[in-house]
Design an enzyme around this catalytic site. Structure first.
Site, PDB file in Angstrom:
ATOM      1  N   CYS A  73      -6.278   2.699  -1.217  1.00 58.58           N
ATOM      2  CA  CYS A  73      -6.310   1.953   0.088  1.00 58.58           C
ATOM      3  C   CYS A  73      -6.499   0.577  -0.380  1.00 58.58           C
ATOM      4  O   CYS A  73      -7.264   0.103  -1.154  1.00 58.58           O
ATOM      5  CB  CYS A  73      -7.481   2.533   0.983  1.00 58.58           C
ATOM      6  SG  CYS A  73      -7.840   1.550   2.401  1.00 58.58           S
ATOM      7  N   ASP A 117     -20.300 -12.004  23.906  1.00 63.56           N
ATOM      8  CA  ASP A 117     -19.314 -11.184  22.791  1.00 63.56           C
ATOM      9  C   ASP A 117     -19.593  -9.712  23.261  1.00 63.56           C
ATOM     10  O   ASP A 117     -20.034  -8.784  22.516  1.00 63.56           O
ATOM     11  CB  ASP A 117     -20.013 -11.490  21.514  1.00 63.56           C
ATOM     12  CG  ASP A 117     -19.327 -10.811  20.459  1.00 63.56           C
ATOM     13  OD1 ASP A 117     -18.086 -10.591  20.758  1.00 63.56           O
ATOM     14  OD2 ASP A 117     -20.099 -10.608  19.245  1.00 63.56           O
ATOM     15  N   CYS A 154       0.829  -1.271   0.019  1.00 60.51           N
ATOM     16  CA  CYS A 154      -0.122  -0.081   0.122  1.00 60.51           C
ATOM     17  C   CYS A 154       0.924   1.218  -0.157  1.00 60.51           C
ATOM     18  O   CYS A 154       1.818   1.343   1.040  1.00 60.51           O
ATOM     19  CB  CYS A 154      -1.063   0.034   1.246  1.00 60.51           C
ATOM     20  SG  CYS A 154      -1.933   1.590   1.284  1.00 60.51           S
ATOM     21  N   CYS A 178      -0.709   6.995   6.573  1.00 56.85           N
ATOM     22  CA  CYS A 178      -2.011   6.794   6.890  1.00 56.85           C
ATOM     23  C   CYS A 178      -2.011   5.831   8.238  1.00 56.85           C
ATOM     24  O   CYS A 178      -1.239   5.210   8.476  1.00 56.85           O
ATOM     25  CB  CYS A 178      -2.863   6.028   5.908  1.00 56.85           C
ATOM     26  SG  CYS A 178      -4.427   5.222   6.428  1.00 56.85           S
ATOM     27  N   CYS A 227     -12.939  -9.102  20.953  1.00 54.00           N
ATOM     28  CA  CYS A 227     -12.198  -8.208  20.112  1.00 54.00           C
ATOM     29  C   CYS A 227     -11.063  -7.549  20.618  1.00 54.00           C
ATOM     30  O   CYS A 227     -10.472  -6.766  19.742  1.00 54.00           O
ATOM     31  CB  CYS A 227     -13.267  -7.322  19.598  1.00 54.00           C
ATOM     32  SG  CYS A 227     -13.931  -6.055  20.676  1.00 54.00           S
ATOM     33  N   TYR A 267     -24.729  -9.292  25.003  1.00 54.41           N
ATOM     34  CA  TYR A 267     -23.971  -8.423  24.163  1.00 54.41           C
ATOM     35  C   TYR A 267     -24.117  -8.862  22.700  1.00 54.41           C
ATOM     36  O   TYR A 267     -23.256  -8.778  22.102  1.00 54.41           O
ATOM     37  CB  TYR A 267     -22.685  -8.184  24.610  1.00 54.41           C
ATOM     38  CG  TYR A 267     -22.360  -8.007  25.986  1.00 54.41           C
ATOM     39  CD1 TYR A 267     -22.589  -6.758  26.662  1.00 54.41           C
ATOM     40  CD2 TYR A 267     -21.994  -9.215  26.747  1.00 54.41           C
ATOM     41  CE1 TYR A 267     -22.350  -6.844  28.081  1.00 54.41           C
ATOM     42  CE2 TYR A 267     -21.847  -9.111  28.166  1.00 54.41           C
ATOM     43  CZ  TYR A 267     -21.959  -7.855  28.687  1.00 54.41           C
ATOM     44  OH  TYR A 267     -21.793  -7.807  29.983  1.00 54.41           O
ATOM     45  N   GLU A 290     -28.897  -6.812  24.456  1.00 53.49           N
ATOM     46  CA  GLU A 290     -28.279  -5.796  23.857  1.00 53.49           C
ATOM     47  C   GLU A 290     -28.739  -4.501  24.301  1.00 53.49           C
ATOM     48  O   GLU A 290     -29.783  -4.171  24.443  1.00 53.49           O
ATOM     49  CB  GLU A 290     -28.216  -5.962  22.258  1.00 53.49           C
ATOM     50  CG  GLU A 290     -27.508  -4.650  21.690  1.00 53.49           C
ATOM     51  CD  GLU A 290     -26.126  -4.427  21.905  1.00 53.49           C
ATOM     52  OE1 GLU A 290     -25.866  -3.084  22.273  1.00 53.49           O
ATOM     53  OE2 GLU A 290     -25.354  -5.356  21.970  1.00 53.49           O
ATOM     54  N   CYS A 304      -3.601   1.168   9.171  1.00 53.28           N
ATOM     55  CA  CYS A 304      -2.984  -0.100   9.264  1.00 53.28           C
ATOM     56  C   CYS A 304      -1.826  -0.087   9.952  1.00 53.28           C
ATOM     57  O   CYS A 304      -0.876   0.982   9.994  1.00 53.28           O
ATOM     58  CB  CYS A 304      -2.597  -0.828   7.812  1.00 53.28           C
ATOM     59  SG  CYS A 304      -4.059  -0.833   6.804  1.00 53.28           S
TER      60      CYS A 304
END
Length: 466
Positions: A163, A396, A73, A79, A423, A330, A351, A82
């Protein structure tokens, strides 16, 4: 060592999500972002705290042994989107797996569970189904650009017309909108002065259906700011977008008003300029209707890998679905709950975001599912009101993990097994310590790379009562 001093060292390893550890003299160490293990770097000391300093990267004096000669890239480095475009995908997966295991190690001995490695994303490039671009100037008082925040910058915007984590349709749309408003000299919203008009461009595209949703986010126009009446300006943008040759098809073009001073997308009213205010995507045979601001995994093909992994973990346990109740806590827009509906008598999703719950209910109807119930509210409070008792629980949570009091209530159910999808592995490690102390052990751990080239990773854990 003192603040402002310029030092040189070699990166020993990188902690999640992007913290390079550089050993110094006398057993001390520095934390420097945006580096790779094995790089020899020069950095400036920014903060000193408890023998550990935070440094700002100035230059890479010698590349890491595994570092690519050139990033795929052209925007990488400028940027901020990433972190690992300068690594092969194989090395990215190895680095992320090592980071997760390093986080789990203090509370979870490596020989106490089955480590199943990192599952790769089906696509390394062009995988995202959502991008939020920001309007700004290329430099102070320079021409209008539409792109991403620069690395480590709150103000600078980098045009990302090439991108690599999105497909060509995104790039065409970005170039078109940037050119349209630049030619008309429409001002961007200045985050310090709180003046101007253009704020963000939200683009979402389904991988399976090819449907595209485009949403221009602006502030309310001030007097004499726009070169022509707002509705005429927006109509011209719609015409420009319809003139593009795209692989996908535009499902809707929207305009959202946002007068909040915060540099985030806040929906203070959305109008449909063309088409619908949603698009549809397919995952594992189910169809989902997605609105501009509803949560949906940003990597559709990767989400199939993630949810199939969770479903496999659960399917190994729920051998007789006739009387099994699953809690999906969640639950967001109910994606996981609907994936699990085939292996349970009933799935209850909880949720806190009401819009997401309404979307979950609509999607369940769209898929003809009758054994899914979705409840709007805080997990901590809602659990006291649910009459059903779970046989299995799926967690989650958001990035910050689970509130300790909510986790206590979850543990009190005493289910034999739970799946935790995280996550943010630092939050998982914190909650893991509580679960282990309360009588649960970890059977299996697997990571799924939903975000190639970035520092993020999803982790799936199967817990069982000791």
């Amino acid at each position: 060592m003192k603040k402002g001093e310029i030092l040189r060292g070699t990166v020993a390893y990188v902690e999640f999500p992007d913290k390079g550890i550089v050993p110094l003299e006398n057993g001390k160490q520095a934390v420097v972002k945006h580096v790779l293990p094995g790089q020899e770097i020069t950095f400036r000391v920014r903060k000193i705290r408890k023998g550990k300093c935070e440094g700002q990267l100035l230059s890479v004096e010698r590349k890491a042994p595994q570092e690519l000669a050139e990033s795929p890239c052209i925007h990488f480095g400028a940027c901020g989107g990433c972190a690992y475009q300068n690594l092969s995908y194989e090395d990215q997966l190895a680095l992320k797996g090592e980071q997760v295991r390093r986080l789990l190690a203090p509370v979870l001995p490596e020989d106490s569970y089955l480590w199943e490695g990192v599952k790769e994303s089906p696509r390394q490039f062009g995988y995202r189904n959502k991008m939020e671009f920001t309007f700004g100037d290329a430099y102070k008082d320079g021409p209008l650009v539409l792109g991403m925040h620069g690395r480590g910058s709150f103000y600078d915007i980098v045009s990302v017309t090439d991108c690599q984590i999105v497909d060509e349709d995104y790039r065409k749309i970005l170039r078109c909108v940037e050119r349209y408003f630049r030619e008309r000299q429409v001002p961007f919203y200045h985050r310090m002065r709180h003046t101007g008009y253009l704020r963000h461009l939200l683009v979402r595209k389904a991988v399976k259906t090819g449907q595209i949703l485009i949403d221009l986010v602006t502030a309310a126009p001030e007097e004499q700011v726009l070169p022509e009446p707002e509705q005429a300006l927006l109509a011209g943008m719609v015409d420009a977008l319809n003139g593009l040759e795209l692989e996908g098809s535009i499902a809707g073009i929207l305009h959202t008003r946002n007068d909040s001073v915060a540099d985030t997308i806040t929906d203070q009213g959305t109008e449909i300029l063309q088409g619908a205010d949603y698009f549809e995507e397919e995952l594992l045979g189910l169809r989902f209707r997605i609105t501009p601001f509803s949560f949906f995994q940003t990597n559709s093909l990767g989400a199939e890998v993630l949810y199939q992994t969770a479903r496999d973990y659960i399917g190994d346990v729920l051998t007789d679905r006739a009387d099994k109740v699953v809690f999906d806590l969640y639950s967001g827009t109910g994606t996981i709950a609907q994936m699990l509906s085939a292996v349970a008598k009933k799935v209850v999703g909880v949720e806190i975001v009401e819009e997401a719950v309404e979307a979950a209910r609509e999607n369940a109807k769209l898929n003809g599912l009758t054994n899914c119930e979705f409840i709007a509210g805080d997990v901590l409070k809602v659990l006291d009101t649910i009459e059903d008792k779970p046989d299995f629980i799926v967690l989650d949570p958001p990035r910050d993990g689970i509130h300790p009091k909510a986790l206590d209530k979850i543990i009190t159910y005493g289910v034999e097994r739970m799946v935790y999808i995280s996550c943010k592995p630092t939050s998982l490690a914190r909650d893991l310590e509580i679960l282990l102390a309360r009588g649960y052990g970890v059977e299996r751990v697997c990571c799924v790379d939903m975000f190639p080239a970035t520092g993020n990773i999803e982790t799936v854990c199967l817990f069982s009562k000791k």
